[in-house]
Design a protein around this motif. Structure first.
Motif, short mmCIF file in Angstrom:
data_model
loop_
_atom_site.label_atom_id
_atom_site.label_comp_id
_atom_site.label_asym_id
_atom_site.label_seq_id
_atom_site.Cartn_x
_atom_site.Cartn_y
_atom_site.Cartn_z
N THR A 1 -6.02 13.89 37.30
CA THR A 1 -6.40 14.93 36.59
C THR A 1 -6.95 16.06 37.17
OG1 THR A 1 -8.14 13.68 35.59
CG2 THR A 1 -6.37 13.38 34.38
N ASP A 2 -7.95 15.59 38.18
CA ASP A 2 -8.63 16.68 39.06
C ASP A 2 -7.77 17.87 39.36
OD1 ASP A 2 -10.93 15.43 38.28
OD2 ASP A 2 -11.23 14.43 40.09
N HIS A 3 -6.58 17.08 39.97
CA HIS A 3 -5.75 18.00 40.66
C HIS A 3 -5.20 19.10 39.72
CE1 HIS A 3 -2.28 19.66 42.81
NE2 HIS A 3 -1.37 19.53 41.96
N VAL A 4 -4.93 18.74 38.43
CA VAL A 4 -4.44 19.62 37.38
C VAL A 4 -5.39 20.70 37.05
CG1 VAL A 4 -3.49 19.66 34.95
CG2 VAL A 4 -2.91 17.89 36.50
N PHE A 5 -6.58 20.20 36.92
CA PHE A 5 -7.69 21.07 36.55
C PHE A 5 -8.06 22.24 37.56
CE2 PHE A 5 -9.21 18.10 33.58
CZ PHE A 5 -9.40 18.58 32.54
N GLU A 6 -7.81 21.78 38.76
CA GLU A 6 -7.94 22.64 40.06
C GLU A 6 -6.82 23.77 39.89
OE1 GLU A 6 -8.43 22.66 44.91
OE2 GLU A 6 -8.37 20.62 43.81
N ALA A 7 -5.50 23.27 39.73
CA ALA A 7 -4.61 24.09 39.58
C ALA A 7 -4.43 25.15 38.52
CB ALA A 7 -3.17 23.31 39.69
N LEU A 8 -5.07 24.88 37.24
CA LEU A 8 -5.34 25.73 36.27
C LEU A 8 -6.16 26.87 36.58
CD1 LEU A 8 -5.67 23.08 33.40
CD2 LEU A 8 -4.00 24.73 33.55
N PHE B 1 -5.92 28.48 39.07
CA PHE B 1 -5.41 29.59 39.75
C PHE B 1 -4.18 30.13 39.08
CE2 PHE B 1 -7.29 27.01 42.94
CZ PHE B 1 -7.73 27.96 43.91
N VAL B 2 -4.20 29.79 37.72
CA VAL B 2 -3.05 30.26 36.85
C VAL B 2 -3.59 31.16 35.86
CG1 VAL B 2 -1.37 29.44 35.18
CG2 VAL B 2 -1.57 27.91 37.25
N GLU B 3 -2.89 32.13 35.74
CA GLU B 3 -3.43 33.33 34.82
C GLU B 3 -3.38 32.45 33.18
OE1 GLU B 3 -2.17 37.74 32.94
OE2 GLU B 3 -0.97 36.80 34.63
N ASP B 4 -4.67 32.82 32.56
CA ASP B 4 -4.69 32.00 31.38
C ASP B 4 -4.88 30.71 31.29
OD1 ASP B 4 -5.01 34.79 30.29
OD2 ASP B 4 -2.90 34.78 29.67
#
Length: 628
Positions: free
Chosen positions: A19-26, A28-31
Motif C-alpha cells: 500500500t505504501d507504493h500506491v500512496f507514493e504513486a498517488l 505524482f498523479v494529478e488530483d
C-alpha cells in the motif's frame, strides 16, 4: 486488472505491490489526493489508471462483479478435526506385487469368491475395493490393485489412499520388476509395508533368497532388526492367511488409526464407469466423515447428489463411515480415478466450485497457449529481422522466396498414419491404455488418437472413425447390434478386447499393416565382363557382353546390374543368355556366356562387374513394443 472504486489495498494486490507504493504513486498523479480517506477508496477510474501507468504496468478494465467472480471459490481439505471426536477406524490395505504372484488368489481366499475365474487371462483389470470382517470382529478394507505393467498409474493411486501395503512376493520367483515398483510407490507414499511371501507350497520355493532380495531393495525385515513383518503363506491353500490378517491388525493398532465420523465427507475416487442400467458409477474410499444418501459431492469438475450407495457385493448401504469402500450413483459426469472427493452443503455451492474449477482450466489453457504464441512470435520476428538484413545487404535487388510457399508444402510428408478411436469400460482402464499409447515413438507410422472415452461404442464413435478412415478399439465394452450394423455399412472395423496386452498386439498388427512393403535384394550370381561384341541382328547392331560367371549363377529371368568401380552403368533385364551358340536359362560358376541386355547400345567395357539379383517384397513390422 482494475475496476472502478478500488481501495488502495485492492490496487496494491492487483499490481503485486504494498500500500505504501500506491500512496507514493498517488503523490505524482494529478488530483491523486482526491479519494475517500475513510475507507481508502479511490473514487476516480482515471486516477487508478494513472497509478498503474506510473508503476510501469498495463491495465485491463473489468467490472467489480467480474473481479469478484474470479476470487478463489474452490473447496479444499478441512483442518484436522479435534482429537475428542476421533474414533477407531479399520485399516485400508492395498495388495501390491508382480503379475502372477498370487495377489488375486489371496484376495479370493479372503472373501471366499471366485474372482480369479472371472478375470480375463488371469490378470486383474481394475482396482477392486471391499471390506473383510474377521472372526475377531475386526474389519479390513482391501484395495486390489492390478499387477499388470500397464496399470502402473492405478497402482500408484492405490498406494496413496492406503494405510498399509501388503507386498505379495512369490517364493519361487523372488523380487521382480513390478515388485520393485510397488516397493518404491509404497515408500514414496509413506505407508507401512507387510510382506506376504506366497507360494511356499511349491517345490521351487526359496524363502531365504526371496528375503535377501527384499533386503537388497530396502525392505528391512524384523528378523534383521527392521520393522517390516514378513508372513510366509500359500494363498491357494490358505496356509498362514490368518497369521497375515493378525499381522495387519497388529500393524493397524500400532498406527492408532482413527477417523472423524461427523465432519464433512472427504475421500478418493478409486474407479469410475458407466453402467447401462444404473448410469454413472464411482467407487470411492471414504477418508473422513460419514457419507449418506442425498449428500452433495465434488470430484474434479464432476459432481453428484448421491442417490444410492452399494457395497462390493452390490447390496445397498445406508451410510459409509471412514475406511469404507462404497459404490455411488448420482454423478452428473464421471470423475477421474484418483480425484479427491469433497462434500459441500448445497447444490448452489457445488455449481460455484465447478464453475471456478472449469474457469481455472480455461485460464491455464490460455496461459499455455500464450506461451506457445509468444515463442512462435519470437521465432517469426527473428526470421523477419534476418530477412530484412539480407534485403539491406542486397540493396535494390529483391529478395526472392526460396522453395514453395508454406501452404504448398504443408500437405503432408507421406508418412503412413493409423487413426484410432478408443473406448473402455472404466476410467482406470482407459487411462492405462492411453498411458501406454503415450510411449509410442515410431517414425514409420503416425498413431493418431482421434477420440477416446468411457462407455460402450456409439454412433458418434463410428462416424468419427469413418471420417478419419480409422479403427475402433474397445476394452471390456459391448457393441449394440444397431451400432455393429452401422459400422459394417460404413466399413469401419471394430476391435474388441478384454485383455490389455492382446489389444496392443492387435494395435501393433494394424500399425504394421499401414507400412509399405520393404524391398530386399537377393544377389544370386556375379560375373566378370571379359569382352564386348557387336552382333548384327536383322539390320541393327547390338551389344553383347562376353562374361564368365564367378559366383553363384546367372538367371535370364532375374534382374541385372553392371557396375564399374562405384558407379552403376546399367540396370535392367537380359534379353538373351547364351552358352556358346545355345540359348540357356541359367549359367553356373566358371562357365562363360554371352549376355544381351534390353538396350541396343550400352556403355560397357571389359573389367566391369555383372551382378544378377532378385527383388523380394517383404511386409514390415512397426518398431515399437509396449513395456509389458
Amino acid at each position: 486488472m482494475i475496476s472502478d472504486r478500488m481501495t488502495v489495498a485492492e490496487l496494491a494486490d492487483a499490481m503485486g505491490k504494498d500500500t505504501d507504493h500506491v500512496f507514493e504513486a498517488l503523490m505524482f498523479v494529478e488530483d491523486g489526493d482526491r479519494f475517500e480517506y475513510e475507507d481508502s477508496v479511490i473514487n476516480s477510474l482515471n486516477i487508478i489508471q494513472e497509478v498503474v501507468r506510473k508503476s510501469g504496468f498495463r491495465f485491463e478494465l473489468k467490472s467489480k462483479k467480474q473481479v469478484k467472480q474470479e476470487e478463489n471459490k474452490d473447496v479444499v481439505r478441512q483442518p484436522p478435526p479435534d482429537a475428542s471426536v476421533l474414533v477407531k477406524r479399520p485399516p485400508v490395505v492395498t495388495i501390491m506385487g508382480h503379475v502372477d504372484h498370487g495377489k488375486t488368489t489371496l484376495l479370493d481366499y479372503l472373501r471366499q469368491s471366485r474372482v480369479v475365474d472371472q478375470e480375463f487371462g488371469g490378470i486383474t483389470q481394475h482396482i477392486g475395493a471391499f471390506r473383510v470382517k474377521l472372526q475377531s470382529g475386526e474389519s479390513i478394507t482391501f484395495l486390489d490393485t492390478p499387477g499388470h505393467a500397464a496399470f502402473t498409474a492405478m497402482r500408484s493411486r492405490g498406494a496413496k489412499v492406503t494405510d498399509i501395503v501388503v507386498l505379495v512376493v512369490a517364493a519361487d520367483d523372488g523380487v521382480m520388476e513390478q515388485t520393485i515398483e510397488s516397493i518404491q510407490m509404497a515408500q514414496d507414499a509413506g505407508v507401512s509395508i507387510i510382506v506376504a511371501i506366497n507360494k511356499i507350497d511349491k517345490p521351487e520355493a526359496d524363502l531365504e533368497r526371496t528375503k535377501q532380495g527384499l533386503i537388497a531393495h530396502g525392505i528391512m525385515l524384523e528378523e534383521v532388526g527392521g520393522d517390516v513383518q514378513v508372513v510366509p503363506i500359500s494363498a491357494l491353500k490358505g496356509t498362514n492367511v490368518s497369521e497375515l490378517q493378525e499381522a495387519i491388525i497388529t500393524q493397524a493398532e500400532l498406527m492408532e488409526l482413527k477417523g472423524d465420523l461427523i465432519g464433512l465427507v472427504e475421500g478418493s475416487v478409486v474407479e469410475s464407469k458407466t453402467d447401462p442400467g444404473r448410469g454413472k458409477l464411482t467407487t470411492a474410499i471414504i477418508q473422513r466423515g460419514t457419507l449418506k444418501k442425498g449428500s452433495y459431492l465434488v470430484a474434479g469438475t464432476a459432481w453428484a447428489k448421491v442417490r444410492g450407495m452399494f457395497d462390493d457385493q452390490g447390496q445397498p448401504v445406508k451410510e459409509a463411515p471412514p475406511s469404507t469402500a462404497v459404490e455411488m450413483i448420482g454423478w452428473k459426469d464421471l470423475p477421474s480415478a484418483g480425484e479427491e472427493i469433497f462434500q459441500v452443503e448445497t447444490e448452489q455451492r457445488v455449481k460455484e466450485i465447478i464453475a471456478w474449477r472449469k474457469n481455472q482450466e480455461v485460464l491455464k489453457k490460455v496461459e499455455e497457449d500464450s506461451v506457445i504464441i509468444a515463442d512462435k512470435r519470437e521465432e517469426h520476428e527473428k526470421t523477419y529481422k534476418q530477412m530484412l538484413v539480407k534485403k539491406f545487404e542486397m540493396g535494390y535487388r529483391k529478395l526472392k522466396r526460396k522453395g514453395p510457399r508454406e501452404k504448398e508444402i504443408a500437405i503432408g510428408d507421406g508418412t503412413p498414419q493409423l487413426s484410432v478411436v478408443v473406448k473402455a469400460d472404466v476410467d482406470g482402464s482407459l487411462e492405462a491404455i492411453l498411458d501406454t499409447m503415450d510411449t509410442y515413438n515410431s517414425v514409420k507410422c503416425e498413431l493418431d488418437l482421434v477420440h477416446y472415452g468411457v462407455g460402450n461404442i456409439t454412433e458418434t464413435d463410428v462416424e468419427l472413425a469413418e471420417s478419419f478412415n480409422g479403427f475402433i478399439y474397445g476394452f471390456n465394452v459391448t457393441v449394440p447390434q444397431s451400432i455393429a450394423s452401422l459400422a459394417k455399412s460404413k466399413r469401419v472395423s471394430i476391435k474388441l478386447h478384454n485383455v490389455i496386452y492382446k489389444l496392443f498386439d492387435n494395435l501393433i498388427e494394424d500399425l504394421s499393416s499401414q507400412l509399405p512393403l520393404a524391398t530386399r535384394e537377393d544377389v544370386t550370381g556375379e560375373a566378370n565382363l571379359l569382352q564386348v561384341f557387336k552382333v548384327t541382328e536383322g539390320k541393327k547392331k547390338v551389344t553383347v557382353a562376353g562374361c564368365r560367371c564367378t559366383k553363384g549363377s546367372l538367371n535370364k529371368r532375374k534382374k541385372f546390374r553392371i557396375v564399374r568401380g562405384v558407379d552403376i552403368v546399367y540396370e535392367g533385364v537380359a534379353l538373351s543368355l547364351k552358352h556358346h551358340k545355345k540359348e540357356v536359362d541359367t549359367v553356373k560358376t566358371d562357365v562363360e556366356c554371352g549376355i544381351r541386355f534390353d538396350e541396343l547400345s550400352i556403355d560397357i567395357k571389359p573389367g566391369d562387374q555383372v551382378v544378377c539379383y532378385d527383388l523380394e517384397h517383404l511386409e514390415q513390422s512397426i518398431d515399437w513394443r509396449p513395456n509389458f
